[in-house]
Design an enzyme around this catalytic site. Structure first.
Site, PDB file in Angstrom:
ATOM      1  N   HIS A  99     -26.709 -10.512  19.308  1.00 24.25           N
ATOM      2  CA  HIS A  99     -28.205  -9.745  18.304  1.00 24.25           C
ATOM      3  C   HIS A  99     -29.724 -10.761  19.360  1.00 24.25           C
ATOM      4  O   HIS A  99     -29.316 -12.028  19.550  1.00 24.25           O
ATOM      5  CB  HIS A  99     -28.934 -10.560  16.947  1.00 24.25           C
ATOM      6  CG  HIS A  99     -27.745 -10.111  16.072  1.00 24.25           C
ATOM      7  ND1 HIS A  99     -27.739  -8.183  16.192  1.00 24.25           N
ATOM      8  CD2 HIS A  99     -26.696 -10.459  14.835  1.00 24.25           C
ATOM      9  CE1 HIS A  99     -26.430  -8.268  14.691  1.00 24.25           C
ATOM     10  NE2 HIS A  99     -26.021  -9.429  15.065  1.00 24.25           N
ATOM     11  N   ASP A 141     -24.123  -3.038  12.448  1.00 23.13           N
ATOM     12  CA  ASP A 141     -24.341  -4.529  11.875  1.00 23.13           C
ATOM     13  C   ASP A 141     -25.184  -4.704  11.436  1.00 23.13           C
ATOM     14  O   ASP A 141     -26.352  -4.643  11.701  1.00 23.13           O
ATOM     15  CB  ASP A 141     -23.338  -5.451  13.232  1.00 23.13           C
ATOM     16  CG  ASP A 141     -23.658  -6.608  13.249  1.00 23.13           C
ATOM     17  OD1 ASP A 141     -22.334  -6.299  12.062  1.00 23.13           O
ATOM     18  OD2 ASP A 141     -24.443  -7.592  13.335  1.00 23.13           O
ATOM     19  N   ASP A 180     -21.970 -12.592  16.921  1.00 21.14           N
ATOM     20  CA  ASP A 180     -22.746 -12.854  16.282  1.00 21.14           C
ATOM     21  C   ASP A 180     -23.491 -13.367  16.722  1.00 21.14           C
ATOM     22  O   ASP A 180     -24.042 -14.269  15.370  1.00 21.14           O
ATOM     23  CB  ASP A 180     -21.749 -13.144  15.050  1.00 21.14           C
ATOM     24  CG  ASP A 180     -22.642 -12.077  13.388  1.00 21.14           C
ATOM     25  OD1 ASP A 180     -23.789 -11.498  14.368  1.00 21.14           O
ATOM     26  OD2 ASP A 180     -22.047 -12.363  12.749  1.00 21.14           O
TER      27      ASP A 180
HETATM   28  N1  LIG Z   1     -24.885 -12.045  10.866  1.00 19.96           N
HETATM   29  C1  LIG Z   1     -25.755 -12.488  10.044  1.00 19.96           C
HETATM   30  O1  LIG Z   1     -25.521 -13.125   9.473  1.00 19.96           O
HETATM   31  N2  LIG Z   1     -26.755 -12.052  10.309  1.00 19.96           N
HETATM   32  C2  LIG Z   1     -27.177 -10.332  11.212  1.00 19.96           C
HETATM   33  C3  LIG Z   1     -26.797  -9.853  10.780  1.00 19.96           C
HETATM   34  C4  LIG Z   1     -26.127  -9.563   9.162  1.00 19.96           C
HETATM   35  O2  LIG Z   1     -26.040  -9.936   8.463  1.00 19.96           O
HETATM   36  O3  LIG Z   1     -24.716  -9.252   9.725  1.00 19.96           O
HETATM   37  C5  LIG Z   1     -27.795 -11.064  11.606  1.00 19.96           C
HETATM   38  O4  LIG Z   1     -28.446  -9.804  12.321  1.00 19.96           O
HETATM   39  O5  LIG Z   1     -29.078 -11.536  11.452  1.00 19.96           O
END
Ligand SMILES: NC(=O)N[C@@H](CC(=O)O)C(=O)O
Length: 443
Positions: free
Chosen positions: A58, A150, A303
């Site tokens: 992200h 996602d 992630d």
């Molecule tokens: N993986 C996460 O805990 N967060 C992700 C998106 C999501 O909630 O999956 C985010 O974009 O912050």
């Protein structure tokens, strides 16, 4: 300086060789003597891996620049040994048009710390109601091949079917965030004895497993590729194993944090440990490690989910889900599966570079460290150990779950398309990175 000579690194952790980098490519391997115009890197004692590829980052730009930008996120990536990242679509505006994905890709190109491959949204605004301009994003300059909502699950089975059918026409893939929304309304942590004890709404394993089961069957039915994001339960591993045995074109990822951390960390109500999907039980961690080792899980993906301080320094229930992970990924993988004897460095090269590149249809990673391949190289010192702290982070946010933990390994140099982005553990300045890319382009 037009070239690099990397001396004495252990190739994929095996025998030591020298590597010559010229014009952005790996030009020679073996026992080499330096030439006058070469910058020499003494890599004795270091392991050479192909540049790491993250299928799940992200980067927050556009719209979330307070947490991360393409520049700060790709600097964090380089610091962690990554040379390519796939930027998730849950930005603001959402990456659901050709315009947004092209913008994100161009920002990555301009900064030069890593290749940025935008992920396109499956549905307009991630709202789960109407398919996004998938074809336009695939045909755009960004050549999007991975599509994901996602953060949100594509929960409508008909939309999921249509998305799978569509991406199959150009060899794309849908990366599903498997979370049945009705089974996880208000959920805060793994559902079990502990969630009851802590008084936090539970997130049952079946909410993940039921979506994966449905989607592998849909992928089989329409003959499309499915990728499952961040597996977190032993049951999810069973479903993927069954699907692969049946010949279904499914791939799966696990995050570093799900390979190491468990739900017990929720006991202190410290929101650094709040993440989607939630941290699970010891049994799940062990099943995920074993599945990565036996190939049921194809890749590790970070992630990396940066959040501003105020989104984490609040009550657990109010806090955002997510952890940063680019800088720590390789160290956590080393601790969880290399130092435990489950994966070799050659396996790490597969799960963190060639396999994610193949899933994302990213070229240049199929022949790691081979002559003629693009010079994307990570040199790490596996004997290094340190207590992790926020000082180890290079992105804009500090929401790491590893503060105070002993972690092994350190990325010493990163080479992206023949250009040093990390030198002796320090990020190279943006102007120097840009100038070096120009020099490579001129040949
Ligand atoms: N993986 C996460 O805990 N967060 C992700 C998106 C999501 O909630 O999956 C985010 O974009 O912050």
């Amino acid at each position: 300086m037009t070239g690099l000579l990397i001396r004495g690194a252990a190739m994929l952790g095996a025998h030591a060789e020298d590597l010559r980098v010229r014009d952005g490519l790996i030009a020679a391997r073996g026992s080499l003597s330096p030439e006058s115009d070469e910058h020499v890197i003494d890599a004795r004692g270091l392991v050479a891996l192909p540049g790491l590829v993250d299928l799940h980052t992200h980067l927050r730009e556009p719209g979330g620049e307070a947490s991360e930008t393409v520049l700060t996120g790709t600097r964090a990536a380089a610091a962690g040994g990554f040379t390519a990242v796939h930027a998730m679509a849950n930005t603001s505006p959402v990456a659901d048009t050709a315009g947004v994905v092209e913008q994100v890709q161009r920002l990555g190109q301009r900064h030069g710390y890593a290749d940025v491959r935008p992920v396109g949204a499956v549905t307009v605004g991630l709202a789960g109601e109407q398919l996004a301009e998938i074809g336009a994003m695939a045909r755009s300059e960004a050549r999007v091949r991975v599509f994901s909502d996602d953060g949100m699950c594509v929960h409508d089975p008909l939309l999921m079917r249509r998305a799978l059918e569509y991406v199959a026409t150009f060899d794309g893939v849908v990366a599903q965030h498997a979370q049945e929304p009705r089974l996880t309304a208000g959920a805060q942590m793994n559902e079990g004895v502990l969630s009851g004890e802590l008084g936090l709404a539970g997130w049952p394993a079946v909410a993940e497993e039921s979506i994966i089961a449905r989607d592998v069957l849909l992928a089989e039915h329409v003959g499309a590729r499915l990728h499952v994001c961040h597996l977190s339960t032993a049951g999810s591993v069973d479903v993927v194993r069954w699907a692969k045995a049946r010949g279904i074109a499914v791939t799966a990822e696990v995050t570093p944090h799900h390979l190491l951390l468990t739900e017990d960390l929720a006991r202190g109500y410290d929101a650094r440990f709040k993440v989607n999907p939630p941290l699970r039980r010891d049994e799940d961690v062990l099943a995920l490690r074993a599945a990565l080792a036996d190939g049921t899980i194809d890749i590790v993906a970070t992630d990396h989910a940066p959040h501003p301080v105020e989104a984490k320094e609040c009550t657990w229930a109010e806090a955002a889900f997510g952890m940063v992970g680019l800088e720590s990924a390789l160290s956590v993988v080393q601790q969880a599966v290399v130092d435990t004897g489950m994966l070799s460095w050659a396996d790490v090269a597969r799960v963190l570079s060639s396999a994610p590149a193949r899933i994302g249809r990213l070229e240049g990673y199929a022949h790691p460290l081979e002559i003629g391949s693009p010079a994307n190289i990570t040199l790490l010192d596996p004997s290094h150990a340190r207590e992790w702290s926020t000082a180890d982070l290079r992105g804009r946010s500090t929401n790491t779950p590893y503060t105070g933990r002993q972690l092994p390994g350190r990325v010493v140099h990163t080479v992206h398309r023949g250009v040093l982005t990390v030198d002796d553990g320090a990020l190279v300045e943006p102007e120097a990175v840009a100038a070096a890319h120009q020099e490579v382009a001129r040949g």
